[in-house]
Scaffold this motif. Structure first.
Motif, short mmCIF file in Angstrom:
data_model
loop_
_atom_site.label_atom_id
_atom_site.label_comp_id
_atom_site.label_asym_id
_atom_site.label_seq_id
_atom_site.Cartn_x
_atom_site.Cartn_y
_atom_site.Cartn_z
N UNK A 104 -40.05 -12.94 -28.84
CA UNK A 104 -39.42 -13.74 -27.52
C UNK A 104 -38.42 -13.31 -28.03
N UNK A 105 -37.76 -14.20 -26.18
CA UNK A 105 -36.37 -13.65 -26.82
C UNK A 105 -36.11 -13.91 -24.93
N UNK A 106 -34.86 -14.65 -24.99
CA UNK A 106 -34.48 -15.38 -23.05
C UNK A 106 -32.78 -14.77 -23.54
N UNK A 107 -33.32 -13.89 -22.04
CA UNK A 107 -31.41 -13.25 -21.40
C UNK A 107 -30.43 -13.94 -20.29
N UNK A 108 -29.93 -14.33 -20.83
CA UNK A 108 -29.02 -15.18 -19.05
C UNK A 108 -28.27 -14.20 -19.00
N UNK A 109 -28.06 -13.76 -17.71
CA UNK A 109 -27.75 -12.72 -16.79
C UNK A 109 -27.65 -11.54 -17.89
N UNK A 110 -28.54 -11.44 -17.94
CA UNK A 110 -28.70 -9.58 -18.07
C UNK A 110 -28.70 -8.84 -17.42
N UNK A 111 -28.01 -7.35 -17.80
CA UNK A 111 -28.69 -6.22 -16.96
C UNK A 111 -29.58 -5.24 -17.29
N UNK A 112 -30.13 -5.40 -16.35
CA UNK A 112 -31.56 -4.79 -16.01
C UNK A 112 -31.58 -3.48 -15.01
N UNK A 113 -31.10 -2.10 -15.20
CA UNK A 113 -31.11 -0.82 -14.76
C UNK A 113 -29.64 -1.53 -13.25
N UNK A 114 -30.11 -1.82 -12.38
CA UNK A 114 -28.58 -2.01 -11.38
C UNK A 114 -28.93 -3.37 -11.25
N UNK A 115 -30.08 -4.78 -11.40
CA UNK A 115 -29.75 -5.65 -11.42
C UNK A 115 -29.39 -6.88 -12.74
N UNK A 116 -28.22 -7.71 -12.02
CA UNK A 116 -28.46 -8.42 -13.18
C UNK A 116 -29.08 -10.26 -12.96
N UNK A 117 -30.12 -10.40 -13.82
CA UNK A 117 -30.59 -11.32 -13.86
C UNK A 117 -30.82 -12.15 -15.60
N UNK A 118 -31.57 -13.44 -14.90
CA UNK A 118 -32.37 -14.31 -16.04
C UNK A 118 -33.76 -13.22 -16.42
N UNK A 119 -34.14 -13.35 -17.36
CA UNK A 119 -35.15 -12.55 -18.15
C UNK A 119 -35.97 -13.09 -19.42
N UNK A 120 -36.87 -13.35 -19.52
CA UNK A 120 -37.73 -13.41 -21.36
C UNK A 120 -38.64 -12.29 -21.20
N UNK A 121 -38.45 -11.88 -22.14
CA UNK A 121 -39.21 -10.90 -22.88
C UNK A 121 -40.71 -11.59 -24.04
N UNK A 122 -41.16 -11.80 -23.19
CA UNK A 122 -43.22 -12.66 -23.66
C UNK A 122 -44.33 -11.51 -23.67
N UNK A 123 -44.42 -11.10 -24.85
CA UNK A 123 -45.03 -10.69 -25.37
C UNK A 123 -45.58 -8.56 -25.38
N UNK A 124 -44.00 -8.52 -25.72
CA UNK A 124 -43.87 -7.14 -24.99
C UNK A 124 -43.55 -6.59 -23.77
N UNK A 125 -43.75 -8.18 -22.11
CA UNK A 125 -43.51 -7.54 -20.96
C UNK A 125 -41.94 -8.70 -20.91
N UNK A 126 -41.48 -7.78 -19.54
CA UNK A 126 -40.49 -8.65 -18.93
C UNK A 126 -40.48 -9.25 -18.29
N UNK A 127 -40.24 -10.87 -18.18
CA UNK A 127 -40.67 -11.49 -17.50
C UNK A 127 -39.50 -11.98 -16.77
N UNK A 128 -39.48 -12.34 -14.81
CA UNK A 128 -37.77 -12.63 -14.17
C UNK A 128 -38.18 -13.94 -14.24
N UNK A 129 -36.55 -14.79 -14.69
CA UNK A 129 -36.62 -15.30 -13.34
C UNK A 129 -36.90 -16.84 -15.14
#
Ligand SMILES: [Zn+2]
Length: 378
Positions: free
Chosen positions: A1-26
């Motif tokens: 479990x982790x939260x990312x503020x303004x992290x780059x994922x490929x070509x986008x900069x987003x807020x996102x969470x890692x939940x049970x191995x799945x990346x959830x945006x926002x």
């Protein structure tokens, strides 16, 4: 479990969470969960080409000339003394380094002339699976299958013992015809056991070597291109441009993946040259332009062929962009992304993001080569 503020994922900069191995945006951080500010989030890295049976043996018998020839001789001298425990201890040590650098999938070649190593790595594979590391094993006949009695049998035994892929070394066989025969036998053996294929293919400066075209033709005729890797392919560097163009097109058409190993090959190739001295790397720019898939391997970690290396795949990409003169932002970005995109093709495709890097983007990653944070078992 982790939260990312303004992290780059490929070509986008987003807020996102890692939940049970799945990346959830926002979303927003949950109470108590770690928050990562900025940075780059990527899938774990994958290693498509290394030799864990020989890893960390370099210091036991240093390669004084630095040549491929002395490397093979030193390995042949060390090989009879190896025990299963020794192979496992060295492999584990190198795998720990790979994981520290964000790599969770490793394809190792194992010399089928060393049954002790074959059995050791097969037993280690099952243990590693429980620890979140995927190990694929290629049955690699280091000294060919036709050059001496018993070698073909040892290779076939290793394949049947439980390897994931069939290997071969056609340019090392005695004659051109025997090289081609070894390629076809490897395809037959893989077909029989339902396995993948991974060739040490044309790791030479000899522009007359003609094995890659045979690998591609067999892959096309048998409809298995996506299951085949051709490693090294350094002869492609030395082919005439018209012939190279034909082979590059054939590689792209066949779906065979070429894996470049720039760390080893830039020091092992060109050894019969005076000056000018050739670069020992396949034509990555031409393969990219043709639409072929290209992986990047580390190949050796402090073994009889290459005394350096720390299992950091970013170092291999770093060397690749230098030797291949791939210095535009687009080229450097593609080279680094290869480590978590095309390097996963031998394993069936990339898993979701779970590695965080304290850099703004791929070019900065290549420049700084920082330690990553591995957030979940890959
Ligand atoms: Zn190799």
């Amino acid at each position: 479990m982790a939260f990312f503020r303004q992290v780059r994922v490929q070509d986008n900069v987003v807020d996102a969470s890692l939940r049970d191995g799945v990346l959830v945006l926002g979303g927003a951080p949950r109470p108590g969960e770690p928050v990562y500010e900025g940075g780059l989030l990527t899938p774990p890295l994958a290693e498509p080409h290394v030799h864990l049976d020989a890893t960390l043996l370099g210091e036991r018998r240093p390669n004084q000339s630095g040549t491929l020839r002395e490397g093979i001789a030193n390995w042949a001298a060390l090989r009879p003394e190896l025990t299963g425990d020794d192979v496992i201890a060295r492999a584990r040590s190198t795998i720990a380094r790979y994981r520290a650098y964000g790599c969770t999938r490793i394809r190792t070649h194992v010399d089928t002339g060393c049954p002790v190593a074959v059995e050791a790595l097969i037993s280690l594979r099952a243990t590693l699976r429980d620890e979140g590391t995927t190990l694929q094993i290629v049955a690699f006949p280091q000294e060919g299958i036709f050059r001496a009695p018993g070698r073909r049998e040892a290779w076939e035994w290793a394949v049947a013992a439980g390897c994931d892929a069939v290997g071969a070394i056609p340019h090392f066989e005695r004659t051109t015809e025997e090289g081609w025969a070894s390629v076809r036998l490897a395809f037959d053996l893989a077909e029989k056991h339902g396995l993948l294929l991974d060739f040490h293919c044309d790791e030479t400066d000899d522009p007359g070597t003609r094995n890659l075209e045979v690998v591609c033709a067999e892959a096309i005729d048998r409809g298995v291109g996506g299951r085949v890797v051709a490693g090294h392919c350094t002869a492609l560097h030395s082919y005439s441009n018209p012939y190279a163009a034909k082979v590059v097109e054939l590689v792209a058409t066949s779906g065979v993946q070429v894996v470049a190993n720039p760390l080893d090959n830039v020091v092992l190739q060109g050894r019969y040259d005076s000056y000018p001295r050739r670069r020992g790397m396949t034509r990555v720019d031409a393969l990219w332009a043709a639409g072929a898939t290209v992986g990047i391997g580390h190949d050796s970690v402090q073994d009889p062929w290459y005394p350096l290396g720390t299992a950091n795949l970013v170092d291999a990409a770093y060397m690749l962009v230098h030797v291949g003169q791939l210095m535009s932002r687009a080229e450097m970005t593609r080279a680094v992304r290869t480590l978590w995109t095309e390097n996963h093709l031998p394993f069936g495709g990339a898993p979701p993001p779970c590695v965080w890097w304290p850099v703004a983007d791929e070019v900065a990653l290549l420049r700084e080569r920082p330690m990553p944070t591995l957030l979940a078992p890959g």
